[in-house]
Design an enzyme around this catalytic site. Structure first.
Site, mmCIF file in Angstrom:
data_model
loop_
_atom_site.group_PDB
_atom_site.id
_atom_site.type_symbol
_atom_site.label_atom_id
_atom_site.label_comp_id
_atom_site.label_asym_id
_atom_site.label_seq_id
_atom_site.Cartn_x
_atom_site.Cartn_y
_atom_site.Cartn_z
ATOM 1 N N ASP A 65 -1.807 10.707 -2.599
ATOM 2 C CA ASP A 65 -2.170 9.660 -3.561
ATOM 3 C C ASP A 65 -2.457 10.247 -4.926
ATOM 4 O O ASP A 65 -2.447 9.549 -5.929
ATOM 5 C CB ASP A 65 -3.407 8.897 -3.074
ATOM 6 C CG ASP A 65 -2.999 7.689 -2.271
ATOM 7 O OD1 ASP A 65 -2.455 7.880 -1.172
ATOM 8 O OD2 ASP A 65 -3.182 6.565 -2.765
ATOM 9 N N ARG A 81 -7.263 -0.645 -6.896
ATOM 10 C CA ARG A 81 -7.569 0.476 -5.990
ATOM 11 C C ARG A 81 -7.711 1.736 -6.849
ATOM 12 O O ARG A 81 -6.911 1.939 -7.771
ATOM 13 C CB ARG A 81 -6.468 0.663 -4.931
ATOM 14 C CG ARG A 81 -6.442 -0.474 -3.907
ATOM 15 C CD ARG A 81 -5.535 -0.166 -2.737
ATOM 16 N NE ARG A 81 -6.139 0.794 -1.822
ATOM 17 C CZ ARG A 81 -5.473 1.341 -0.796
ATOM 18 N NH1 ARG A 81 -4.206 1.049 -0.579
ATOM 19 N NH2 ARG A 81 -6.086 2.188 0.015
ATOM 20 N N ASN A 100 -5.168 12.561 -0.028
ATOM 21 C CA ASN A 100 -4.325 11.721 0.833
ATOM 22 C C ASN A 100 -5.226 11.018 1.836
ATOM 23 O O ASN A 100 -6.449 11.176 1.826
ATOM 24 C CB ASN A 100 -3.251 12.577 1.525
ATOM 25 C CG ASN A 100 -2.193 11.716 2.188
ATOM 26 O OD1 ASN A 100 -1.653 10.799 1.560
ATOM 27 N ND2 ASN A 100 -1.890 11.956 3.444
ATOM 28 N N LYS A 101 -4.605 10.236 2.693
ATOM 29 C CA LYS A 101 -5.331 9.421 3.676
ATOM 30 C C LYS A 101 -6.394 10.215 4.416
ATOM 31 O O LYS A 101 -6.156 11.374 4.774
ATOM 32 C CB LYS A 101 -4.298 8.842 4.648
ATOM 33 C CG LYS A 101 -4.829 7.948 5.730
ATOM 34 C CD LYS A 101 -5.687 6.806 5.239
ATOM 35 C CE LYS A 101 -5.074 5.967 4.155
ATOM 36 N NZ LYS A 101 -6.051 5.092 3.461
ATOM 37 N N ARG A 130 0.865 -1.186 0.000
ATOM 38 C CA ARG A 130 0.000 0.000 0.000
ATOM 39 C C ARG A 130 0.896 1.229 0.000
ATOM 40 O O ARG A 130 2.108 1.133 0.152
ATOM 41 C CB ARG A 130 -1.029 -0.008 1.142
ATOM 42 C CG ARG A 130 -0.653 -0.602 2.464
ATOM 43 C CD ARG A 130 0.382 0.133 3.252
ATOM 44 N NE ARG A 130 0.128 1.558 3.354
ATOM 45 C CZ ARG A 130 1.039 2.454 3.634
ATOM 46 N NH1 ARG A 130 2.320 2.084 3.831
ATOM 47 N NH2 ARG A 130 0.756 3.734 3.726
ATOM 48 N N GLY A 131 0.263 2.404 -0.156
ATOM 49 C CA GLY A 131 1.053 3.624 -0.357
ATOM 50 C C GLY A 131 1.196 3.799 -1.865
ATOM 51 O O GLY A 131 1.615 2.856 -2.562
ATOM 52 N N ALA A 132 0.851 5.004 -2.364
ATOM 53 C CA ALA A 132 0.737 5.192 -3.820
ATOM 54 C C ALA A 132 1.993 4.791 -4.604
ATOM 55 O O ALA A 132 1.908 4.023 -5.569
ATOM 56 C CB ALA A 132 0.331 6.634 -4.105
HETATM 57 O O1 MRU Z 1 -4.517 3.328 2.070
HETATM 58 P P1 MRU Z 1 -3.027 3.523 1.963
HETATM 59 O O2 MRU Z 1 -2.282 3.021 3.145
HETATM 60 O O3 MRU Z 1 -2.500 2.996 0.655
HETATM 61 O O4 MRU Z 1 -2.866 5.102 1.929
HETATM 62 C C1 MRU Z 1 -1.570 5.635 1.823
HETATM 63 C C2 MRU Z 1 -1.526 7.107 1.921
HETATM 64 O O5 MRU Z 1 -2.517 7.784 2.072
HETATM 65 C C3 MRU Z 1 -0.180 7.747 1.756
HETATM 66 O O6 MRU Z 1 -0.089 8.914 2.514
HETATM 67 C C4 MRU Z 1 0.059 8.083 0.262
HETATM 68 O O7 MRU Z 1 -0.197 6.984 -0.539
HETATM 69 C C5 MRU Z 1 1.450 8.559 0.047
HETATM 70 S S1 MRU Z 1 2.622 7.283 0.298
HETATM 71 C C6 MRU Z 1 4.165 7.904 -0.048
#
Ligand code: MRU
Length: 342
Positions: free
Chosen positions: A237, A94, A247-248, A55-57
């Protein structure tokens, strides 16, 4: 790009390619267990992204880049249409992380132009991963320059090594500033409901011996009210053409709180997170995840229900700086974003 800077605190690699294929550090299991899953098919990778093994973009984009290699291998006999169907499957895993779509579009171009798509895609995927790590180191160096000595920072979610090829975006900035001795306090917000802050960011800090303090998401306002935070530092993201970002979930609340308390907000992300097709945050698709992630089991199928959007949009006017591998944009807007992407 900044180079020739000494970089410490760079020990974590969540996506690995070995002689027998793709391995992903299973982030559902951290911090209790450190297990790498061997991913052998596009179907398995689709499932792994959807279920947040990775996970994480940026990390999702890198996994998808290697996924294109797996897809090309699987569709060697069946041909181009089959390859495209496998990329489409990965794209449906996703909806919000732009890096996923940018990586898949690039893979498509590589495959079309090559006489030997599998080996061209593999070399390109290695480059995509290496470029992400060097972008993060540049972001770290540029971002750290924004902080005064003795700064106190708060980060949300996990935009760290685990969310990227390595080093991280928001956590890359924090790593670099900590290495420089610029920070007196690092706070990590818990990040309900998936707890990326308490499970993943704290794990990264613990691994590399960087002192940090966990807070409940709801404690951020009070810390700001007491004057304990100078900067909120987050990843993204999606970054739109006008500087709005996604973002989250909870990032927007922090942005509003930060504005109210005179705290600055930094968004740290590589240019692979920019969505050139999105004029503003209005067109960002926000992922809704299963209500079972937040609804206590007793209430499932009952009268009450839950809503679980996992990202939110922060408008450009609440952002003090967007930091990419190309440098820092203060008070982002459409004109400055145009200059960045030209
Ligand atoms: O749902 P996730 O854990 O994939 O969400 C991740 C985030 O919101 C991060 O802040 C974003 O992807 C940036 S990661 C460098």
């Amino acid at each position: 790009m900044i180079d020739n800077e000494i970089v410490l605190y760079d020990s974590i690699r969540p996506v690995r390619w070995q002689a027998d294929g793709l391995y992903l550090l299973d982030q559902r299991k951290l911090p209790d267990e450190e297990v790498y899953l061997h991913i052998v098919s596009t179907q398995a990778l689709y499932q792994a992204i959807k279920e947040m093994v990775v996970r994480g973009a940026p990390a999702i984009g890198i996994a998808a880049a290697y996924g294109a290699v797996i897809a090309a291998t699987e569709s060697k006999q069946a041909g181009r249409q089959d390859f495209q169907a496998r990329l489409d499957l990965l794209a449906s895993s996703r909806p919000t992380a732009v890096n996923l779509f940018n990586a898949l579009k690039a893979a498509q171009r590589i495959a079309v132009d090559s006489a030997d798509p599998i080996s061209s895609l593999l070399s390109w995927a290695h480059r995509w991963l290496a470029d992400d790590i060097s972008a993060n180191k540049a972001i770290g160096a540029y971002g750290a320059r924004c902080f005064a000595a003795g700064s106190r920072v708060l980060t949300h979610c996990n935009a760290g090594a685990l969310a990227t090829g390595g080093y991280g975006t928001a956590l890359g900035v924090i790593r670099k500033a900590y290495q420089n001795g610029q920070l007196t306090h690092i706070y990590s917000a818990e990040t309900r409901p998936w707890n990326q802050g308490s499970r993943l960011s704290l794990w990264e800090f613990e691994q590399e011996n960087i002192p940090a303090t966990l807070i409940a998401d709801s404690a951020a306002a009070s810390l700001m009210q007491k004057g304990l935070i100078d900067w909120v530092v987050v990843g993204a993201d999606s970054i739109c053409r006008n500087g709005d970002i996604a973002n989250k979930i909870g990032t927007y609340s922090l942005a509003v709180l930060a504005k109210h308390h005179g705290v600055k907000l930094m968004v740290a992300a590589p240019t692979t997170t920019i969505d050139l097709s999105a004029e503003s945050g209005d067109s960002i698709v926000i992922e809704q995840r299963a209500v079972s992630e937040i609804l206590p089991a007793n209430y499932v199928d009952g009268v009450v229900n839950a809503l679980n959007p996992v990202f939110d949009v922060t408008p450009a006017h609440l952002i003090s700086a967007i930091v990419t591998e190309k440098g820092v944009i203060e008070s982002p807007d459409a004109r400055k974003m145009r200059v960045l992407t030209e």
